[in-house]
Write an enzyme that holds these catalytic residues in place. Sequence first.
Site, PDB file in Angstrom:
ATOM      1  N   GLU A  35     -50.967  18.813  19.664  1.00  0.00           N
ATOM      2  CA  GLU A  35     -49.615  19.020  19.109  1.00  0.00           C
ATOM      3  C   GLU A  35     -49.575  20.392  18.447  1.00  0.00           C
ATOM      4  O   GLU A  35     -50.426  20.705  17.618  1.00  0.00           O
ATOM      5  CB  GLU A  35     -49.279  17.909  18.101  1.00  0.00           C
ATOM      6  CG  GLU A  35     -47.996  18.121  17.321  1.00  0.00           C
ATOM      7  CD  GLU A  35     -46.776  18.404  18.190  1.00  0.00           C
ATOM      8  OE1 GLU A  35     -46.475  17.608  19.102  1.00  0.00           O
ATOM      9  OE2 GLU A  35     -46.117  19.457  17.980  1.00  0.00           O
ATOM     10  N   GLY A  41     -42.483  14.995  16.955  1.00  0.00           N
ATOM     11  CA  GLY A  41     -41.617  15.832  17.784  1.00  0.00           C
ATOM     12  C   GLY A  41     -40.192  15.920  17.282  1.00  0.00           C
ATOM     13  O   GLY A  41     -39.915  15.812  16.081  1.00  0.00           O
ATOM     14  N   THR A  42     -39.275  16.078  18.208  1.00  0.00           N
ATOM     15  CA  THR A  42     -37.867  16.303  17.875  1.00  0.00           C
ATOM     16  C   THR A  42     -37.264  15.106  17.161  1.00  0.00           C
ATOM     17  O   THR A  42     -36.614  15.252  16.119  1.00  0.00           O
ATOM     18  CB  THR A  42     -37.061  16.568  19.170  1.00  0.00           C
ATOM     19  OG1 THR A  42     -37.681  17.634  19.885  1.00  0.00           O
ATOM     20  CG2 THR A  42     -35.623  16.928  18.855  1.00  0.00           C
ATOM     21  N   CYS A  43     -37.446  13.922  17.710  1.00  0.00           N
ATOM     22  CA  CYS A  43     -36.749  12.747  17.172  1.00  0.00           C
ATOM     23  C   CYS A  43     -37.030  12.568  15.691  1.00  0.00           C
ATOM     24  O   CYS A  43     -36.122  12.477  14.865  1.00  0.00           O
ATOM     25  CB  CYS A  43     -37.153  11.498  17.950  1.00  0.00           C
ATOM     26  SG  CYS A  43     -36.353  10.017  17.337  1.00  0.00           S
ATOM     27  N   HIS A 444     -18.888 -15.639  15.774  1.00  0.00           N
ATOM     28  CA  HIS A 444     -17.656 -15.193  15.123  1.00  0.00           C
ATOM     29  C   HIS A 444     -17.933 -14.908  13.645  1.00  0.00           C
ATOM     30  O   HIS A 444     -18.656 -15.675  13.014  1.00  0.00           O
ATOM     31  CB  HIS A 444     -16.578 -16.279  15.234  1.00  0.00           C
ATOM     32  CG  HIS A 444     -15.350 -15.938  14.437  1.00  0.00           C
ATOM     33  ND1 HIS A 444     -14.425 -15.038  14.890  1.00  0.00           N
ATOM     34  CD2 HIS A 444     -14.941 -16.356  13.210  1.00  0.00           C
ATOM     35  CE1 HIS A 444     -13.460 -14.911  13.976  1.00  0.00           C
ATOM     36  NE2 HIS A 444     -13.754 -15.708  12.944  1.00  0.00           N
TER      37      HIS A 444
HETATM   38  C1  LIG Z   1     -29.900  16.750  16.595  1.00  0.00           C
HETATM   39  C2  LIG Z   1     -30.470  15.731  17.554  1.00  0.00           C
HETATM   40  C3  LIG Z   1     -30.180  14.392  17.401  1.00  0.00           C
HETATM   41  C4  LIG Z   1     -30.702  13.454  18.268  1.00  0.00           C
HETATM   42  N1  LIG Z   1     -30.383  12.144  18.094  1.00  0.00           N
HETATM   43  C5  LIG Z   1     -30.865  11.223  18.956  1.00  0.00           C
HETATM   44  C6  LIG Z   1     -30.554   9.848  18.794  1.00  0.00           C
HETATM   45  O1  LIG Z   1     -29.845   9.462  17.865  1.00  0.00           O
HETATM   46  N2  LIG Z   1     -31.075   8.958  19.667  1.00  0.00           N
HETATM   47  C7  LIG Z   1     -31.884   9.356  20.706  1.00  0.00           C
HETATM   48  O2  LIG Z   1     -32.327   8.509  21.479  1.00  0.00           O
HETATM   49  N3  LIG Z   1     -32.195  10.652  20.883  1.00  0.00           N
HETATM   50  C8  LIG Z   1     -31.710  11.590  20.034  1.00  0.00           C
HETATM   51  N4  LIG Z   1     -32.049  12.907  20.207  1.00  0.00           N
HETATM   52  C9  LIG Z   1     -32.922  13.266  21.330  1.00  0.00           C
HETATM   53  C10 LIG Z   1     -34.392  12.947  21.029  1.00  0.00           C
HETATM   54  O3  LIG Z   1     -34.781  13.563  19.823  1.00  0.00           O
HETATM   55  C11 LIG Z   1     -35.271  13.421  22.163  1.00  0.00           C
HETATM   56  O4  LIG Z   1     -34.758  12.925  23.374  1.00  0.00           O
HETATM   57  C12 LIG Z   1     -36.702  12.942  22.007  1.00  0.00           C
HETATM   58  O5  LIG Z   1     -37.265  13.430  20.815  1.00  0.00           O
HETATM   59  C13 LIG Z   1     -37.523  13.402  23.198  1.00  0.00           C
HETATM   60  O6  LIG Z   1     -38.843  13.035  23.000  1.00  0.00           O
HETATM   61  P1  LIG Z   1     -40.008  13.799  23.771  1.00  0.00           P
HETATM   62  O7  LIG Z   1     -41.240  13.035  23.465  1.00  0.00           O
HETATM   63  O8  LIG Z   1     -39.664  14.016  25.180  1.00  0.00           O
HETATM   64  O9  LIG Z   1     -40.071  15.271  23.130  1.00  0.00           O
HETATM   65  P2  LIG Z   1     -40.194  15.763  21.647  1.00  0.00           P
HETATM   66  O10 LIG Z   1     -39.827  14.702  20.691  1.00  0.00           O
HETATM   67  O11 LIG Z   1     -39.437  17.041  21.571  1.00  0.00           O
HETATM   68  O12 LIG Z   1     -41.740  16.057  21.450  1.00  0.00           O
HETATM   69  C14 LIG Z   1     -42.399  17.084  22.140  1.00  0.00           C
HETATM   70  C15 LIG Z   1     -43.584  17.559  21.311  1.00  0.00           C
HETATM   71  O13 LIG Z   1     -44.372  18.447  22.097  1.00  0.00           O
HETATM   72  C16 LIG Z   1     -44.832  19.518  21.291  1.00  0.00           C
HETATM   73  N5  LIG Z   1     -45.134  20.648  22.176  1.00  0.00           N
HETATM   74  C17 LIG Z   1     -44.277  21.355  22.949  1.00  0.00           C
HETATM   75  N6  LIG Z   1     -44.936  22.276  23.670  1.00  0.00           N
HETATM   76  C18 LIG Z   1     -46.256  22.160  23.342  1.00  0.00           C
HETATM   77  C19 LIG Z   1     -47.433  22.843  23.743  1.00  0.00           C
HETATM   78  N7  LIG Z   1     -47.397  23.801  24.671  1.00  0.00           N
HETATM   79  N8  LIG Z   1     -48.606  22.483  23.179  1.00  0.00           N
HETATM   80  C20 LIG Z   1     -48.656  21.479  22.250  1.00  0.00           C
HETATM   81  N9  LIG Z   1     -47.569  20.788  21.842  1.00  0.00           N
HETATM   82  C21 LIG Z   1     -46.380  21.128  22.383  1.00  0.00           C
HETATM   83  C22 LIG Z   1     -43.643  19.764  20.358  1.00  0.00           C
HETATM   84  O14 LIG Z   1     -44.051  20.446  19.193  1.00  0.00           O
HETATM   85  C23 LIG Z   1     -43.162  18.336  20.078  1.00  0.00           C
HETATM   86  O15 LIG Z   1     -43.789  17.801  18.946  1.00  0.00           O
HETATM   87  C24 LIG Z   1     -31.553  13.870  19.329  1.00  0.00           C
HETATM   88  C25 LIG Z   1     -31.883  15.221  19.478  1.00  0.00           C
HETATM   89  C26 LIG Z   1     -31.345  16.149  18.610  1.00  0.00           C
HETATM   90  C27 LIG Z   1     -31.702  17.597  18.786  1.00  0.00           C
END
Ligand SMILES: Cc1cc2nc3c(=O)[nH]c(=O)nc-3n(C[C@H](O)[C@H](O)[C@H](O)COP(=O)(O)OP(=O)(O)OC[C@H]3O[C@@H](n4cnc5c(N)ncnc54)[C@H](O)[C@@H]3O)c2cc1C
Length: 466
Positions: A35, A41-43, A444
């Site tokens: 990581e 990550g994003t979520c 209900h």
């Molecule tokens: C503002 C916002 C609100 C959201 N709300 C919702 C919601 O309410 N419900 C929902 O279902 N989804 C929501 N989402 C979408 C959701 O966050 C993502 O779909 C989800 O996090 C995707 O998960 P993932 O595991 O694919 O990637 P991510 O969660 O993005 O994780 C990827 C990880 O890989 C790491 N990484 C990247 N490149 C490298 C590398 N080269 N080497 C090492 N590590 C690396 C990153 O640092 C990150 O930690 C939202 C997104 C945003 C931006």
Amino acid sequence: MMIRKYDAIVIGAGQAGPSLAARLAGADKSVAIIERHLFGGTCVNTGCTPTKTLIASARIAYDARRAHSYGIELPAAGVAVNMRAVQARKKRVVDAAKTGLENWIRGTQNCTVYKGHARFESARSVSVDGQVLTAEQIFINVGGRPRIPAFPGIDRVAFLTSTSLLELEALPAHLVIVGGSYVGLEFAQMYRRFGSNVTVIEKAPRLLSHEDPEVAAAIQSALEAEDIQIRLEAECIELAQDGNSVTANVQCSVGPPQVTGSHVLIAVGRVPNTDDLGLEKAGVQKDHAGFIKVDDELRTSVPGIWALGDCNGKGAFTHTAYNDYEIVAANLFDGNLRRRLSDRIPCYALFVDPPLGRVGLTERDALAQGHAIRIGNRPMTKVARAVEKGETRGLLKVVVDARSKLILGASILGVGADEAIHSIIDVMAAGVPYTTLQNTVHIHPTVSELIPTVLGELGPTTGMSV
Ligand SMILES: Cc1cc2nc3c(=O)[nH]c(=O)nc-3n(C[C@H](O)[C@H](O)[C@H](O)COP(=O)(O)OP(=O)(O)OC[C@H]3O[C@@H](n4cnc5c(N)ncnc54)[C@H](O)[C@@H]3O)c2cc1C
């Protein structure tokens, strides 16, 4: 360079990676998980968790302002939003989730955590932090980041993204949001409720162009009722900084040609983190948008390498990323029953208030695919629970295939819709006709109790095969 050998390497600790790493490790495989930034990550850090936590604070402010319409009197001084305290609450929730995940994965036997940026060196090796790791199986879960469009002037403007806005402790006087889709609209309502003036600029003729028009229109009117300004058909968006304010030049069909605000949020979609991963050294193919190409079981073009989550372009949600993990893990460990991407029924929610719960096809898409359909509809004004709660915005809409009687899709916009949609998701997953749900007794008073009623009042058949 030191070379370390593992059975499996997982790149990215987002929504699929950690669970997969733990599953592999639990099967006695030696696993490296890499990581580069924040666990979860994003979520957890910049997506679902912080936004839904902030939305909860914004809802309290909204409720407090209209408490009198429920017979509750608050002190005349009115409602004050303490953004520092709001952000501190969000930070507590995010930190707990992130730390919990990191501790869990670091404590998992057979699993070694690497902090750093991973890059492929070959189809079986990855470099990180001055070391090379090798494995016969590599799983990519690198997610995405906000897309920055090439608007004229954008390089001279201090713009915000969905990530940086989450760190802002001051309340913007006027937040201009470029992008009238899911992320932009959640922030729009949240900041309006915190007390900012908000303008949403969208280049399409309507918000949420993937949704049926009446659903998008109902969301637009809910936002406008809270004094959020919405500018549609904004062609040629151009940005300029003027001291502490930002001006967006927009050529909309209606309204003045400029919008000036104190802050501008760019919310026009996301791009996958696949440009700095060395995929070419491994021979892993991407599509024209940078998403990693995968088959129905998430295998990439290179045997022994899988791609999960947002980086494969097959979903943009936490539940789709997690389901990718379930598919890959089941096919690796659970015997002959293959799980496939094509078995997944698309579903999601938009967490504006009232929320939108969605599953399957819209009416427009069902017709475009040549289905003969029947529609069930009901406004939330005719849902007792919504009336009792004083939240009657929205509607229930179900699309049924006239011949097979299977439900093709549904949109529920209204109080509790993000939960109520699940009974329809489950019936679609079971592959049973709509009559099963029509004949089911629901509790209900709930929003869900009207779903059987809607199904009992389907309209006439329309569509190409009539
Ligand atoms: C503002 C916002 C609100 C959201 N709300 C919702 C919601 O309410 N419900 C929902 O279902 N989804 C929501 N989402 C979408 C959701 O966050 C993502 O779909 C989800 O996090 C995707 O998960 P993932 O595991 O694919 O990637 P991510 O969660 O993005 O994780 C990827 C990880 O890989 C790491 N990484 C990247 N490149 C490298 C590398 N080269 N080497 C090492 N590590 C690396 C990153 O640092 C990150 O930690 C939202 C997104 C945003 C931006």
